[in-house]
Write a protein that holds these residues in place. Structure first.
Motif, PDB file in Angstrom:
ATOM      1  N   PHE A   1      -8.699   5.672   8.974  1.00 12.70           N
ATOM      2  CA  PHE A   1      -8.915   6.959   8.314  1.00 12.70           C
ATOM      3  C   PHE A   1      -9.902   7.854   9.066  1.00 12.70           C
ATOM      4  O   PHE A   1      -9.669   9.062   9.183  1.00 12.70           O
ATOM      5  CB  PHE A   1      -9.261   6.757   6.832  1.00 12.70           C
TER       6      PHE A   1
ATOM      7  N   GLY B   1      -3.137  12.444   3.208  1.00 10.82           N
ATOM      8  CA  GLY B   1      -3.376  11.291   4.067  1.00 10.82           C
ATOM      9  C   GLY B   1      -4.074  10.198   3.285  1.00 10.82           C
ATOM     10  O   GLY B   1      -3.436   9.448   2.529  1.00 10.82           O
ATOM     11  N   ILE B   2      -5.380  10.105   3.417  1.00 11.83           N
ATOM     12  CA  ILE B   2      -6.125   9.051   2.709  1.00 11.83           C
ATOM     13  C   ILE B   2      -5.903   9.208   1.198  1.00 11.83           C
ATOM     14  O   ILE B   2      -5.798  10.335   0.695  1.00 11.83           O
ATOM     15  CB  ILE B   2      -7.632   9.096   3.057  1.00 11.83           C
ATOM     16  N   GLY B   3      -5.810   8.093   0.519  1.00 12.38           N
ATOM     17  CA  GLY B   3      -5.596   8.130  -0.923  1.00 12.38           C
ATOM     18  C   GLY B   3      -6.897   8.441  -1.644  1.00 12.38           C
ATOM     19  O   GLY B   3      -7.512   7.543  -2.205  1.00 12.38           O
TER      20      GLY B   3
ATOM     21  N   LYS C   1     -12.699  -2.168  -1.752  1.00  9.90           N
ATOM     22  CA  LYS C   1     -12.769  -2.246  -0.291  1.00  9.90           C
ATOM     23  C   LYS C   1     -13.868  -3.231   0.124  1.00  9.90           C
ATOM     24  O   LYS C   1     -13.650  -4.109   0.964  1.00  9.90           O
ATOM     25  CB  LYS C   1     -13.054  -0.861   0.287  1.00  9.90           C
TER      26      LYS C   1
ATOM     27  N   TYR D   1      -3.203  -3.057   4.512  1.00 11.88           N
ATOM     28  CA  TYR D   1      -4.462  -2.296   4.379  1.00 11.88           C
ATOM     29  C   TYR D   1      -5.414  -2.853   5.452  1.00 11.88           C
ATOM     30  O   TYR D   1      -5.702  -4.059   5.461  1.00 11.88           O
ATOM     31  CB  TYR D   1      -4.986  -2.532   2.961  1.00 11.88           C
TER      32      TYR D   1
ATOM     33  N   ASN E   1      -0.214  -0.972  -0.980  1.00 10.93           N
ATOM     34  CA  ASN E   1      -0.703   0.038  -0.051  1.00 10.93           C
ATOM     35  C   ASN E   1      -0.413  -0.536   1.336  1.00 10.93           C
ATOM     36  O   ASN E   1      -0.901  -1.615   1.645  1.00 10.93           O
ATOM     37  CB  ASN E   1      -2.212   0.236  -0.245  1.00 10.93           C
TER      38      ASN E   1
ATOM     39  N   TYR F   1      -3.983  -0.819  -7.472  1.00  8.17           N
ATOM     40  CA  TYR F   1      -3.045   0.235  -7.900  1.00  8.17           C
ATOM     41  C   TYR F   1      -2.225  -0.167  -9.123  1.00  8.17           C
ATOM     42  O   TYR F   1      -1.209   0.446  -9.416  1.00  8.17           O
ATOM     43  CB  TYR F   1      -2.121   0.599  -6.721  1.00  8.17           C
TER      44      TYR F   1
ATOM     45  N   LYS G   1      -8.825   4.818  -7.960  1.00  7.85           N
ATOM     46  CA  LYS G   1      -7.602   5.612  -8.049  1.00  7.85           C
ATOM     47  C   LYS G   1      -7.200   5.786  -9.507  1.00  7.85           C
ATOM     48  O   LYS G   1      -6.659   6.796  -9.912  1.00  7.85           O
ATOM     49  CB  LYS G   1      -6.462   4.943  -7.277  1.00  7.85           C
TER      50      LYS G   1
ATOM     51  N   TYR H   1       1.928   5.975  -3.506  1.00  3.41           N
ATOM     52  CA  TYR H   1       2.233   6.142  -2.087  1.00  3.41           C
ATOM     53  C   TYR H   1       3.740   6.170  -1.859  1.00  3.41           C
ATOM     54  O   TYR H   1       4.478   5.400  -2.486  1.00  3.41           O
ATOM     55  CB  TYR H   1       1.615   5.003  -1.260  1.00  3.41           C
TER      56      TYR H   1
ATOM     57  N   ARG I   1       3.114   7.417   5.766  1.00 11.76           N
ATOM     58  CA  ARG I   1       2.822   7.297   4.342  1.00 11.76           C
ATOM     59  C   ARG I   1       2.366   8.651   3.828  1.00 11.76           C
ATOM     60  O   ARG I   1       1.530   9.305   4.468  1.00 11.76           O
ATOM     61  CB  ARG I   1       1.710   6.266   4.126  1.00 11.76           C
TER      62      ARG I   1
HETATM   63  C1  MLT Z   1      -5.952   4.530   1.478  1.00 13.10           C
HETATM   64  O1  MLT Z   1      -5.674   5.718   1.648  1.00 13.10           O
HETATM   65  O2  MLT Z   1      -5.292   3.607   1.959  1.00 13.10           O
HETATM   66  C2  MLT Z   1      -7.115   4.219   0.616  1.00 13.10           C
HETATM   67  O3  MLT Z   1      -7.662   5.366   0.088  1.00 13.10           O
HETATM   68  C3  MLT Z   1      -8.152   3.531   1.375  1.00 13.10           C
HETATM   69  C4  MLT Z   1      -9.139   2.895   0.494  1.00 13.10           C
HETATM   70  O4  MLT Z   1      -8.968   2.795  -0.726  1.00 13.10           O
HETATM   71  O5  MLT Z   1     -10.129   2.443   1.050  1.00 13.10           O
END
Ligand code: MLT
Length: 408
Positions: free
Chosen positions: A17, A40-42, A109, A132, A187, A218, A249, A347, A388
């Motif tokens: 990221f 992009g990033i979640g 994480k 991931y 993910n 998720y 999330k 996603y 993604r």
């Molecule tokens: C992602 O986009 O894969 C996640 O936001 C990364 C994360 O949760 O660290």
């Protein structure tokens, strides 16, 4: 002479990221007027639910008064949060979890990254591909993988390909492995694992004295009633699995930080001489030595996600992002792309046109549509030829991004 941990030198380039952010910055600096939409990033974009904010404010006020002030909290988390977790996330699904099995933390994480520390260095790790990146990188840092090979893979890791052919749920490994990382809803592919698929993995782990590290960050996005939300819904899983959950999330906590990990009392790992050791005790020791807990106001805020007022508000957030996912999925399909995920996960996993390289398509979408996505190859070599798209943004931005992608 001070020595560096040379395992860090084995890591591939930058973490995915930050590398995306770097490319976006280069583009933005060269094109200051470009209106970039980030899928992009979640990372969530909607504010915290009102019930959470109210509880959070109240807890901060408590910290302002000596009579209600809180210093260090209990090592594993406040009982009020742990009880709410057990009642809502597990008992409601007929899963029996004890308070001593829940460890509140500041993120899935961190927990999925740190957990490997308590296992021996010579364990064989299996990861899905794509994956991931945290699961792989933290094992590289620990010295469990050997150097990277030309294809970016590490010799000592067993990669389990997740492809459209297996619905992005891997087959069991051909050789014995000790630690298996599974993330469902997945993910980055957005795939889910059925009860039958998870049962196979639990049986494998039981037969091989292996441990499944199950990332369920998720689970709240699952819409299909037959898909398990927790690996502990599978009989026997408490003897072989650890589960990671997160409010990031689900309830908009990416900037607030709260999560938890369930380490069952029955779960055992073994000494070299074969003596069984309770993993819960070891994780508890690590947790209380290296972590001082999540702040009181944040734990109060997390507990508010389970109240009568909080629950429907959290559901609204999830529904909002899942409507974005639906728009992305249906639009991209209409534009002729081959699309996966996005029905039980935020996603959407999309094949690049004509199989072009993931980073190449990422750059094209950035430069020509000013839309940020995530290149599939950043999640592993089986992600090559995919990108993604994350559903975390406003519906207006999602629709605008789709229009722009349609034009290129
Ligand atoms: C992602 O986009 O894969 C996640 O936001 C990364 C994360 O949760 O660290």
């Amino acid at each position: 002479m001070i020595k560096i941990n040379e395992n860090y030198l084995k890591l591939q380039a930058g973490y995915l990221f930050p590398e995306i952010s770097r490319r976006v910055k280069v583009f933005q600096d060269a094109n200051p007027n470009a209106d970039i939409i980030k899928l992009g990033i979640g990372d969530v974009t909607l504010p915290l639910p009102p019930a959470v904010i109210e509880a959070f404010h109240h807890a901060v006020d408590e910290m302002a008064d000596a009579k209600t002030f809180h210093g260090y909290g209990p090592d594993q988390g406040y009982p009020f949060l742990i009880e709410a977790i057990i009642a809502n996330d597990f008992a409601a699904r007929n899963v029996d979890i004890a308070p001593s099995e829940v460890f509140v933390s500041d993120g899935a994480k961190c927990d999925t990254g740190n957990i490997q520390e308590i296992f021996g260095i010579d364990n064989v790790i299996a990861v899905t591909d794509p994956v991931y990146p945290v699961y792989v990188d933290t094992n590289v840092m620990a010295g469990r993988t050997g150097p990277a090979e030309n294809n970016g893979r590490y010799g000592k890791i067993i990669y389990l390909p997740c492809t459209p052919q297996n619905n992005f749920v891997p087959e069991l490994p051909q050789q014995p492995v000790d630690i298996i990382y599974l993330c469902y809803p997945n993910n980055p592919t957005g795939a889910v694992a059925t009860k039958e698929a998870l049962t196979q993995w639990v049986q494998y782990a039981r037969a091989n004295k292996a441990i499944i590290l199950f990332d369920a960050a998720y689970e709240a996005f699952i819409t299909d009633p037959d898909i398990p939300h927790s690996i502990f819904e599978i009989p026997g899983a408490k003897e072989v699995a650890i589960e990671f959950r997160s409010y990031s999330k689900t309830a908009g906590f990416t900037g607030v930080r709260c999560a938890y990990t369930v380490v069952p009392q029955e779960l055992k790992a073994y000494t070299t001489s074969g003596e069984p050791i309770a993993v819960n005790k070891i994780w508890s020791r690590r947790h209380s030595t290296k972590f001082n807990g999540v702040s009181y106001p944040v734990q109060v805020a997390a507990a508010a996600t389970y109240t009568e007022k909080g629950r429907p508000q959290v559901r609204q957030l999830i529904d909002y992002y899942m409507e974005n996912a639906r728009v992305i999925r249906t639009q991209m399909e209409e534009f002729g792309y081959t699309v996966y995920g996005g029905t039980n996960a935020p996603y959407i996993w999309i094949e690049t046109p004509d199989g072009v390289d993931s980073w190449h398509f990422f750059d094209q979408l950035l430069q020509e549509a000013n839309v940020v996505t995530t290149p599939g190859s950043g999640f592993g070599s089986a992600g090559q030829g995919f990108i993604r798209i994350s559903a975390f943004n406003s519906i207006e931005n999602v629709k605008a991004a789709m229009q722009r992608i349609n034009k290129i």
